[in-house]
Write a protein that holds these residues in place. Structure first.
Motif, PDB file in Angstrom:
ATOM      1  N   SER A  64       0.820  -1.211   0.000  1.00 54.08           N
ATOM      2  CA  SER A  64       0.000   0.000   0.000  1.00 54.08           C
ATOM      3  C   SER A  64       0.855   1.262   0.000  1.00 54.08           C
ATOM      4  N   TYR A  65       2.115   1.140   0.405  1.00 53.55           N
ATOM      5  CA  TYR A  65       3.033   2.270   0.377  1.00 53.55           C
ATOM      6  C   TYR A  65       3.708   2.426  -0.989  1.00 53.55           C
ATOM      7  N   PHE A  66       3.479   1.463  -1.899  1.00 53.79           N
ATOM      8  CA  PHE A  66       4.135   1.496  -3.211  1.00 53.79           C
ATOM      9  C   PHE A  66       3.114   1.317  -4.333  1.00 53.79           C
ATOM     10  N   PRO A  67       2.149   2.248  -4.459  1.00 55.16           N
ATOM     11  CA  PRO A  67       1.231   2.181  -5.604  1.00 55.16           C
ATOM     12  C   PRO A  67       2.006   2.395  -6.895  1.00 55.16           C
ATOM     13  N   PRO A  68       1.427   2.049  -8.052  1.00 56.64           N
ATOM     14  CA  PRO A  68       2.154   2.139  -9.321  1.00 56.64           C
ATOM     15  C   PRO A  68       2.781   3.502  -9.576  1.00 56.64           C
ATOM     16  N   GLU A  69       2.061   4.584  -9.272  1.00 56.51           N
ATOM     17  CA  GLU A  69       2.598   5.914  -9.550  1.00 56.51           C
ATOM     18  C   GLU A  69       3.826   6.207  -8.699  1.00 56.51           C
ATOM     19  N   ARG A  70       3.785   5.807  -7.436  1.00 56.10           N
ATOM     20  CA  ARG A  70       4.933   6.035  -6.570  1.00 56.10           C
ATOM     21  C   ARG A  70       6.105   5.154  -6.980  1.00 56.10           C
ATOM     22  N   SER A  71       5.802   3.897  -7.351  1.00 57.96           N
ATOM     23  CA  SER A  71       6.866   2.992  -7.803  1.00 57.96           C
ATOM     24  C   SER A  71       7.550   3.538  -9.042  1.00 57.96           C
ATOM     25  N   LYS A  72       6.738   4.118  -9.955  1.00 57.16           N
ATOM     26  CA  LYS A  72       7.310   4.696 -11.180  1.00 57.16           C
ATOM     27  C   LYS A  72       8.251   5.852 -10.849  1.00 57.16           C
ATOM     28  N   LYS A  73       7.842   6.687  -9.878  1.00 56.12           N
ATOM     29  CA  LYS A  73       8.684   7.820  -9.492  1.00 56.12           C
ATOM     30  C   LYS A  73       9.985   7.344  -8.844  1.00 56.12           C
ATOM     31  N   ILE A  74       9.882   6.315  -8.028  1.00 57.78           N
ATOM     32  CA  ILE A  74      11.079   5.787  -7.368  1.00 57.78           C
ATOM     33  C   ILE A  74      12.062   5.257  -8.406  1.00 57.78           C
ATOM     34  N   MET A  75      11.554   4.445  -9.339  1.00 58.47           N
ATOM     35  CA  MET A  75      12.429   3.876 -10.356  1.00 58.47           C
ATOM     36  C   MET A  75      12.985   4.940 -11.285  1.00 58.47           C
ATOM     37  N   GLY A  76      12.215   6.021 -11.501  1.00 59.22           N
ATOM     38  CA  GLY A  76      12.658   7.077 -12.393  1.00 59.22           C
ATOM     39  C   GLY A  76      13.812   7.902 -11.846  1.00 59.22           C
ATOM     40  N   ARG A  77      14.068   7.807 -10.546  1.00 57.10           N
ATOM     41  CA  ARG A  77      15.157   8.578  -9.934  1.00 57.10           C
ATOM     42  C   ARG A  77      16.521   7.942 -10.167  1.00 57.10           C
ATOM     43  N   PHE A  78      16.529   6.684 -10.585  1.00 54.65           N
ATOM     44  CA  PHE A  78      17.794   5.968 -10.721  1.00 54.65           C
ATOM     45  C   PHE A  78      18.072   5.671 -12.190  1.00 54.65           C
ATOM     46  N   HIS A  79      19.342   5.428 -12.468  1.00 52.22           N
ATOM     47  CA  HIS A  79      19.745   5.156 -13.844  1.00 52.22           C
ATOM     48  C   HIS A  79      20.771   4.019 -13.866  1.00 52.22           C
ATOM     49  N   GLY A  80      20.876   3.380 -15.029  1.00 52.93           N
ATOM     50  CA  GLY A  80      21.850   2.318 -15.187  1.00 52.93           C
ATOM     51  C   GLY A  80      21.534   1.093 -14.339  1.00 52.93           C
ATOM     52  N   LEU A  81      22.597   0.455 -13.894  1.00 54.76           N
ATOM     53  CA  LEU A  81      22.452  -0.786 -13.136  1.00 54.76           C
ATOM     54  C   LEU A  81      21.662  -0.589 -11.850  1.00 54.76           C
ATOM     55  N   MET A  82      21.825   0.561 -11.199  1.00 50.63           N
ATOM     56  CA  MET A  82      21.096   0.831  -9.967  1.00 50.63           C
ATOM     57  C   MET A  82      19.592   0.836 -10.204  1.00 50.63           C
ATOM     58  N   ALA A  83      19.157   1.347 -11.359  1.00 54.92           N
ATOM     59  CA  ALA A  83      17.728   1.357 -11.684  1.00 54.92           C
ATOM     60  C   ALA A  83      17.189  -0.068 -11.803  1.00 54.92           C
ATOM     61  N   ASN A  84      17.977  -0.953 -12.414  1.00 56.51           N
ATOM     62  CA  ASN A  84      17.562  -2.357 -12.517  1.00 56.51           C
ATOM     63  C   ASN A  84      17.455  -2.999 -11.138  1.00 56.51           C
ATOM     64  N   CYS A  85      18.394  -2.676 -10.264  1.00 52.16           N
ATOM     65  CA  CYS A  85      18.372  -3.231  -8.899  1.00 52.16           C
ATOM     66  C   CYS A  85      17.138  -2.758  -8.137  1.00 52.16           C
ATOM     67  N   ILE A  86      16.823  -1.469  -8.243  1.00 57.97           N
ATOM     68  CA  ILE A  86      15.652  -0.924  -7.551  1.00 57.97           C
ATOM     69  C   ILE A  86      14.373  -1.556  -8.098  1.00 57.97           C
ATOM     70  N   ALA A  87      14.305  -1.722  -9.428  1.00 53.10           N
ATOM     71  CA  ALA A  87      13.124  -2.329 -10.042  1.00 53.10           C
ATOM     72  C   ALA A  87      12.945  -3.772  -9.572  1.00 53.10           C
ATOM     73  N   ALA A  88      14.052  -4.509  -9.492  1.00 49.68           N
ATOM     74  CA  ALA A  88      13.976  -5.893  -9.017  1.00 49.68           C
ATOM     75  C   ALA A  88      13.515  -5.950  -7.573  1.00 49.68           C
ATOM     76  N   LEU A  89      13.999  -5.041  -6.740  1.00 47.08           N
ATOM     77  CA  LEU A  89      13.587  -5.011  -5.336  1.00 47.08           C
ATOM     78  C   LEU A  89      12.118  -4.627  -5.190  1.00 47.08           C
ATOM     79  N   LEU A  90      11.657  -3.674  -6.001  1.00 50.88           N
ATOM     80  CA  LEU A  90      10.241  -3.301  -5.952  1.00 50.88           C
ATOM     81  C   LEU A  90       9.349  -4.456  -6.401  1.00 50.88           C
ATOM     82  N   GLY A  91       9.879  -5.299  -7.280  1.00 51.74           N
ATOM     83  CA  GLY A  91       9.112  -6.459  -7.715  1.00 51.74           C
ATOM     84  C   GLY A  91       8.785  -7.423  -6.591  1.00 51.74           C
TER      85      GLY A  91
END
Length: 329
Positions: A64-91
């Motif tokens: 409930s703390y990670f709705p799609p819009e918030r998850s998108k904003k979180i992932m959008g703050r990172f780039h490169g390999l770190m972005a992939n890591c954050i996306a995997a963790l959010l999954g």
């Protein structure tokens, strides 16, 4: 304390003993195939149902703390390999099966997030959710469960990174690439709202998942009490070097989530199947089920879909052999 937590809290061994006493008192011979099957079925259905409801409630509250819009904003703050890591963790805090993750994947992709990042999310979401960690601990122990999650996250990061570097954006269907992103701030939820959301998720997910639990436990009961141990060992044991590949290929066309595969895995382990072979089967079922691939085909073209399946399949097979080697050491 660790053994008590694993065996009595997560594994609910006391429940198995209680069911055994009740069935014995009812005149059932537990050493017979029918008696053993009934005990296995009742024990696993109750155990998995209790864990299912508890885990869905807890994970949905976190989600409930990670709705799609918030998850998108979180992932959008990172780039490169770190972005992939954050996306995997959010999954790991998203819904339990691959079919539930695909609409989120489509939403993230249409919102303009890098394709590799969204694929890291898509791989990790069904494969290594928080529920799988707890359930695997109840069967295989803490060390195996933690390794499973870590390696699953590594597969998600590597898979997304490969897709990113191959620049496969043109193989996403045009209606997704041309979709205009709508930025709507997620409404702030009160504590009561989060608890109600978690409860509703328990009811909704339980209705979807429970039939697969019954099927999975039924298959597990048959394997546990009716299939000779020598058969399982000859096909999925250490004497068959292709057991991991076979288990992965068998798992791909099936459809279930982690809750439906746990009883099958438990029965296979009891019959002598290798650990890595069992985990490969579970990963293939939860990540590459045929219904989810049909849904994903609506969003991406065949070449990208084939690449996704190939990356996941190779990764799962490698994981299986690594775990089998880990078991032998």
């Amino acid at each position: 304390m660790i053994d008590f937590f694993q065996n009595q809290i997560l594994g609910m061994k006391w429940l198995n003993e209680l069911i055994g006493r009740l069935l014995t008192a009812a005149g059932l011979n537990l050493t017979s195939r029918i008696g053993g099957s009934i005990q296995f079925f009742l024990y696993d259905v109750i155990k998995i149902t209790v864990l299912l409801c508890f885990l869905i409630y807890m994970i949905s509250y976190i989600q409930s703390y990670f709705p799609p819009e918030r998850s998108k904003k979180i992932m959008g703050r990172f780039h490169g390999l770190m972005a992939n890591c954050i996306a995997a963790l959010l999954g790991t805090v998203t819904p339990f099966c691959s079919c539930s993750s695909i609409p989120l994947f489509i939403g993230f992709t249409s919102a303009g997030l890098p394709l590799g990042v969204t694929f890291s999310f898509l791989i990790s979401s069904p494969m290594v959710d928080l529920g799988s960690l707890i359930l695997l601990m109840s069967i295989f122990g803490t060390k195996v469960a933690v390794l499973y999650v870590i390696i699953g996250l590594i597969i998600a990061v590597i898979g997304g990174t490969i897709i990113e570097h191959l620049h496969m954006e043109l193989y996403v269907e045009e209606f997704i690439r041309n979709a205009s992103a709508v930025n709507i701030d997620a409404p702030s939820l009160t504590q009561k709202d989060r608890l109600i959301y978690a409860k509703d998720q328990v009811v909704s997910t339980f209705k979807k998942v429970f039939p697969y639990i019954l099927i999975g436990v039924g298959i597990g009961a048959v394997i546990h009490n009716w299939i000779p141990e020598a058969w399982v060992e000859s096909i999925l044991g250490s004497h068959n070097p292709f057991g991991v590949v076979l288990a992965t290929l068998i798992g791909i066309p099936m459809y279930a989530d982690i809750f439906g595969t746990i009883p099958v895995a438990e029965a296979l382990l009891f019959k002598g199947a290798q650990l890595g072979t069992i985990l490969s089967f579970m990963m293939a079922v939860t990540t590459l089920s045929l219904p989810s691939m049909i849904m994903l085909r609506k969003a991406i073209k065949l070449k990208l879909l084939a690449l996704f399946v190939a990356i996941c399949t190779i990764g799962i097979i490698i994981v299986g052999y690594l775990f089998n080697l880990f078991q032998l050491l």
